[in-house]
Design an enzyme around this catalytic site. Sequence first.
Site, PDB file in Angstrom:
ATOM      1  N   LYS A  22       0.833  -1.219   0.000  1.00 54.95           N
ATOM      2  CA  LYS A  22       0.000   0.000   0.000  1.00 54.95           C
ATOM      3  C   LYS A  22       0.856   1.253   0.000  1.00 54.95           C
ATOM      4  O   LYS A  22       0.639   2.168  -0.805  1.00 54.95           O
ATOM      5  CB  LYS A  22      -0.889  -0.001   1.256  1.00 54.95           C
ATOM      6  N   ASN A  23       1.836   1.294   0.913  1.00 57.72           N
ATOM      7  CA  ASN A  23       2.579   2.538   1.101  1.00 57.72           C
ATOM      8  C   ASN A  23       3.565   2.822  -0.017  1.00 57.72           C
ATOM      9  O   ASN A  23       4.166   3.900  -0.057  1.00 57.72           O
ATOM     10  CB  ASN A  23       3.262   2.545   2.469  1.00 57.72           C
ATOM     11  N   ARG A  93      -4.491  11.002   4.650  1.00 58.82           N
ATOM     12  CA  ARG A  93      -3.379  11.959   4.764  1.00 58.82           C
ATOM     13  C   ARG A  93      -2.386  11.850   3.617  1.00 58.82           C
ATOM     14  O   ARG A  93      -1.742  12.820   3.255  1.00 58.82           O
ATOM     15  CB  ARG A  93      -2.606  11.712   6.048  1.00 58.82           C
ATOM     16  N   CYS A 117      -4.224  12.696  13.268  1.00 60.84           N
ATOM     17  CA  CYS A 117      -5.055  11.529  13.027  1.00 60.84           C
ATOM     18  C   CYS A 117      -4.994  10.656  14.260  1.00 60.84           C
ATOM     19  O   CYS A 117      -4.415  11.056  15.275  1.00 60.84           O
ATOM     20  CB  CYS A 117      -4.589  10.773  11.794  1.00 60.84           C
ATOM     21  N   ARG A 122       1.197  14.244  13.641  1.00 58.46           N
ATOM     22  CA  ARG A 122       1.638  14.115  12.250  1.00 58.46           C
ATOM     23  C   ARG A 122       1.786  15.444  11.505  1.00 58.46           C
ATOM     24  O   ARG A 122       0.988  15.802  10.633  1.00 58.46           O
ATOM     25  CB  ARG A 122       0.729  13.147  11.495  1.00 58.46           C
ATOM     26  N   ILE A 124       3.719  18.247   8.988  1.00 61.08           N
ATOM     27  CA  ILE A 124       4.301  18.129   7.646  1.00 61.08           C
ATOM     28  C   ILE A 124       5.324  19.239   7.386  1.00 61.08           C
ATOM     29  O   ILE A 124       5.630  19.574   6.252  1.00 61.08           O
ATOM     30  CB  ILE A 124       3.224  18.148   6.530  1.00 61.08           C
ATOM     31  N   LEU A 126       8.419  19.331   7.613  1.00 61.74           N
ATOM     32  CA  LEU A 126       9.630  18.936   6.879  1.00 61.74           C
ATOM     33  C   LEU A 126       9.391  18.933   5.367  1.00 61.74           C
ATOM     34  O   LEU A 126      10.279  19.272   4.584  1.00 61.74           O
ATOM     35  CB  LEU A 126      10.117  17.555   7.341  1.00 61.74           C
ATOM     36  N   ASP A 306       4.468   0.166  12.236  1.00 58.90           N
ATOM     37  CA  ASP A 306       3.210  -0.403  11.729  1.00 58.90           C
ATOM     38  C   ASP A 306       2.959  -1.822  12.249  1.00 58.90           C
ATOM     39  O   ASP A 306       1.860  -2.348  12.074  1.00 58.90           O
ATOM     40  CB  ASP A 306       3.186  -0.400  10.199  1.00 58.90           C
ATOM     41  N   VAL A 328       8.171   6.502  16.911  1.00 64.27           N
ATOM     42  CA  VAL A 328       7.862   7.165  15.642  1.00 64.27           C
ATOM     43  C   VAL A 328       6.619   8.050  15.737  1.00 64.27           C
ATOM     44  O   VAL A 328       6.628   9.198  15.298  1.00 64.27           O
ATOM     45  CB  VAL A 328       7.732   6.126  14.497  1.00 64.27           C
ATOM     46  N   ARG A 398      -8.972  -0.038   4.697  1.00 67.97           N
ATOM     47  CA  ARG A 398      -8.161   0.996   4.016  1.00 67.97           C
ATOM     48  C   ARG A 398      -6.857   0.406   3.531  1.00 67.97           C
ATOM     49  O   ARG A 398      -6.286   0.870   2.554  1.00 67.97           O
ATOM     50  CB  ARG A 398      -7.832   2.132   4.998  1.00 67.97           C
TER      51      ARG A 398
END
Length: 423
Positions: A22-23, A93, A117, A122, A124, A126, A306, A328, A398
């Site tokens: 997925k990622n 996201r 979330c 989370r 952004i 960066l 994950d 993380v 998802r």
Amino acid sequence: MAKYVIQGGQKLSGRVRISGAKNSALKLLTASLMGNDLSIIRGVPRIKDIFTMAQVLEVLGAQVEFTGHNDLLVNPTFLNNYVAPYELVSRMRASILVMGPLLAKLGIARVAMPGGCNIGSRQIELHLKGLSMMGASIEQGHGYIEARAKGRLKGTVIPLDFPSVGATENLLMAACLAEGETVIENAAREPEVGDLAHFLGKMGAQIEGIGTSTLLIQGVENLHGAEHRVIPDRIEAGTFMIAAATTGGNITLENVVSRFSELVIGKLRDMGVDVLEDGSRLHVSRNEPLEAVDISTLPYPGFPTDLQALMMVLLSLAEGVSIVTENVFDNRFIFVNELNRMGARIRVEGHHAMVYGGATLSGAPVKATDLRAGAALVVAGLVAEGETEVHDIEHIERGYENLDQKLRDLGADIEKVSGESQF
Ligand code: EPU
């Protein structure tokens, strides 16, 4: 809202084919926007996040179509819009990953601010800092971020404070069409970032240092479409390995790259799980009692965040106490309450969790709080005494392609039931 109803107690056995990552697939879709013609992406999982990303691309004017069961065709020729709307970004996201490609190709991108979330705040910054170092002007207001470039972006040296996966990917894509050389230092080394870089290379990009923490990109003026097969999903593979170990089963995973999961395999072996590497297959079985191990999540090649929730289920059954440290995300323990309701004994202190092993899990109605926590509750249900109902499985769908069907094929007693959530 649909739910899974699971009768615990079946040991998993048989074969399971792991889907495309997925990622990785999500980013290959956004990268294909930068080509001047068609791209074909093979091995794309049919999951909700991919359908959402396809919608994002369509809103931007691209044509997206599944040609075979898992093959996706993206035609970016009619790209004519630069706005990723709130309705889609709030659903997923990863929509933020259109920012680099749009800015590089059209000179402008307007993307709804993703916000936090269920697993953390989370940020952004960066992504935005890197893009502005490349010459983009960034404005934020009314819930949107707008980035503009006068002419092409300019290559530069970008040291990342943290090896963020998304920031590395956004900047990598933007750099491919920038003028001159870009160096991304402290880049994320996740295999999915490597897969994206290989795809961009096929599109005509010039990238060195793939798989390392320094990416060196020589910008080119144009990219063309390309054909590519998505790498196997190492998180789905980890999920099935842990599910087999949890139930004391014996399964074969097909379509895996075991070197992407080295640390996970090592930890499972330390716990007493047998994992045999056999080309693109992994044989996973467990006949011995489980031993406690400590786990600390870190960017790749560290232990993947994950799989943290899934490992907690396995550690709950082990002999002894394990310490799990989440480095993380800042809110990735919220599912612990649900797992404790099933009989686990986990105490959270900041970003550490003490998992007291030797638990006997019992079936209960529980709620998936996010994708991976949802999968963990399903795996807990497989070993729990009696019936478990996992609610809010939209989160799970998802990111997992046919999780219930794949588990049924391995002998699990799991049914999907549609209906109202009681939560
Ligand atoms: N971060 C910042 N500032 C930034 C970027 C990130 O503070 O500008 C922080 C985040 O808040 C987070 C941490 O850094 O605490 C890691 O974020 P990163 O950018 O590395 O992750 P991501 O790109 O948002 C991807 C995966 C996640 C996976 C993480 C870490 C996708 C679509 N998502 O997220 O996958 O957990 O990398 O490996 O690729 C999942 O599949 O369930 C999932 C959450």
